[in-house]
Design an enzyme around this catalytic site. Structure first.
Site, PDB file in Angstrom:
ATOM      1  N   LYS A 125       1.091  13.536 -15.945  1.00  0.00           N
ATOM      2  CA  LYS A 125       1.103  14.705 -15.056  1.00  0.00           C
ATOM      3  C   LYS A 125       0.085  15.747 -15.513  1.00  0.00           C
ATOM      4  O   LYS A 125      -0.563  16.390 -14.692  1.00  0.00           O
ATOM      5  CB  LYS A 125       2.505  15.326 -15.003  1.00  0.00           C
ATOM      6  CG  LYS A 125       3.507  14.502 -14.233  1.00  0.00           C
ATOM      7  CD  LYS A 125       3.250  14.652 -12.770  1.00  0.00           C
ATOM      8  CE  LYS A 125       4.101  13.908 -11.899  1.00  0.00           C
ATOM      9  NZ  LYS A 125       4.690  13.074 -11.309  1.00  0.00           N
TER      10      LYS A 125
ATOM     11  N   LYS B 284       1.518  -4.140  -5.224  1.00  0.00           N
ATOM     12  CA  LYS B 284       2.802  -4.094  -4.526  1.00  0.00           C
ATOM     13  C   LYS B 284       2.835  -3.039  -3.438  1.00  0.00           C
ATOM     14  O   LYS B 284       1.988  -2.150  -3.389  1.00  0.00           O
ATOM     15  CB  LYS B 284       3.928  -3.886  -5.534  1.00  0.00           C
ATOM     16  CG  LYS B 284       3.876  -2.599  -6.300  1.00  0.00           C
ATOM     17  CD  LYS B 284       5.099  -2.510  -7.224  1.00  0.00           C
ATOM     18  CE  LYS B 284       5.176  -1.134  -7.829  1.00  0.00           C
ATOM     19  NZ  LYS B 284       6.379  -0.892  -8.589  1.00  0.00           N
TER      20      LYS B 284
ATOM     21  N   LYS C  96       3.672   3.691  -0.960  1.00  0.00           N
ATOM     22  CA  LYS C  96       3.924   4.683   0.085  1.00  0.00           C
ATOM     23  C   LYS C  96       2.771   4.820   1.070  1.00  0.00           C
ATOM     24  O   LYS C  96       2.934   5.424   2.109  1.00  0.00           O
ATOM     25  CB  LYS C  96       4.175   6.046  -0.575  1.00  0.00           C
ATOM     26  CG  LYS C  96       5.569   6.156  -1.132  1.00  0.00           C
ATOM     27  CD  LYS C  96       5.767   7.528  -1.740  1.00  0.00           C
ATOM     28  CE  LYS C  96       6.762   7.441  -2.865  1.00  0.00           C
ATOM     29  NZ  LYS C  96       6.410   8.226  -4.019  1.00  0.00           N
TER      30      LYS C  96
END
Ligand code: TRP
Length: 329
Positions: A111, A194, A197
């Site tokens: 982050k 995979k 979103k």
């Protein structure tokens, strides 16, 4: 009966990867365990969502989980911020979390790199809040993906540290719930890893028939096999993985044979996949929309969940405070 706790981040709509992955396992687990599943809305504040977005996302995710088969009568389904005991215990557990170890957390370092202009203290102590979510119900198992393993390890460290500091055996050290072979990885439609979103590679439970068909028909393929019984390239293997998840064994066999004899028509394969996805998701979609509109029902579910979660959480918090030395008189 094993106690199980897991948190769900309220971000975006559920896609097929979520549905055939974690969600399916939650639904299976609900019959054999004492499950606490919650929407981690406090955690989501680290990225400063707009109030309307936060409220909308929480509502959507609850509707989607229930529509998919999570039964609020069987599991304790709640919203994290409805349980003030969590915030209170967060203060207490923070005293046992060393800044150095928090700074070394992979998710935190990640982050710091990705949102340099918003490195808030909530991000730093994210693992403490997560440990509280878990420990407050004293579970044996936590069903989470690989990306959460370090957080779970920290949860065990805090549990041990608390027990050692006060010479008690209050907290068990929970393990990851191992899905083993049950965890199916759904590939994306763009041939790149995979399903996630992004609009380009995900099919969402809330997508309508037209959208699903369009997305599947757009999926990447190649120019077809040139010799019989050759190995499939990744993009084609991905389509077959989807086919295996949504279609009958006969159908899978039919297309496998077609591929092996070089007679496959990818248009036909995709049409089949789209149809069979729709058979599964369209009834869920209808449920999601119904539930989402039924605010009264959702409020009832959230209230029931909060009551059950608070009952369990307050027992642990009471013990913790007594052990620490509060409630002396
Ligand atoms: N950190 C988890 C995630 O990103 C969500 C989460 C919050 C969680 N609290 C939890 C998961 C407690 C399991 C248990 O997916």
């Amino acid at each position: 009966m094993e106690t199980v706790v897991s948190g769900i981040r309220p971000t975006g709509n559920l896609h097929l990867g979520n549905y055939f992955g974690a969600l399916r396992n939650f639904i299976k687990m609900q019959n054999e365990n004492r499950c606490f599943f919650f929407v981690a809305d406090l955690h989501s504040l680290t990225t400063h969502p707009k109030p309307d977005d936060l409220a909308g996302n929480v509502k959507q995710i609850l509707s989607e989980y229930i529509a998919s088969g999570l039964d609020p009568e069987k599991v304790t389904l709640f919203i994290q911020s409805d349980v003030p005991e969590i915030s209170e215990m967060y203060v207490l557990l923070n005293m046992l979390a060393y800044v150095g170890e928090l700074e070394r957390t992979v998710s935190f370092k990640d982050k710091v790199r990705k949102q340099q202009n918003n490195v808030n203290a909530g991000l730093l102590t994210y693992p403490v809040l997560m440990a509280v979510d878990i420990l407050i119900h004293r579970p044996g198992k936590v069903p989470v993906g690989k990306d959460q393993e370090q957080h779970l390890e920290m949860t065990r460290i805090y549990a041990r540290r608390f027990n050692n500091l006060y010479g008690v055996k209050l907290f068990p050290e929970p393990d990851a719930y191992n899905f083993g072979n049950d965890l199916i990885k759904i590939p994306g439609l763009d041939g790149a890893g995979k399903m996630g979103k992004s609009e380009n590679n995900g099919i969402f439970l809330i997508d309508d028939e037209q959208t699903i068909t369009k997305k599947v028909m757009r999926a990447l393929t190649d120019s077809g096999p040139v010799a019989p019984n050759t190995e499939m390239p990744e993009v084609i293997r991905n389509l077959f993985t989807l086919l295996k998840v949504v279609s009958s064994p006969d159908t899978v066999q039919y297309f496998t044979d077609k591929y092996n004899s070089c007679q496959i028509r990818y248009g036909e394969l995709k049409k089949q996949i789209a149809e069979d996805i729709c058979k599964i998701t369209l009834p869920i979609r209808r449920q999601i929309i119904d539930i989402r509109e039924n605010t009264e029902y959702l409020n009832k579910i959230a209230k029931l969940g909060a009551e059950k979660a608070r009952e369990s959480a307050s027992k642990t918090l009471y013990e913790v405070k007594k052990i620490i030395g509060f409630n002396r008189f």
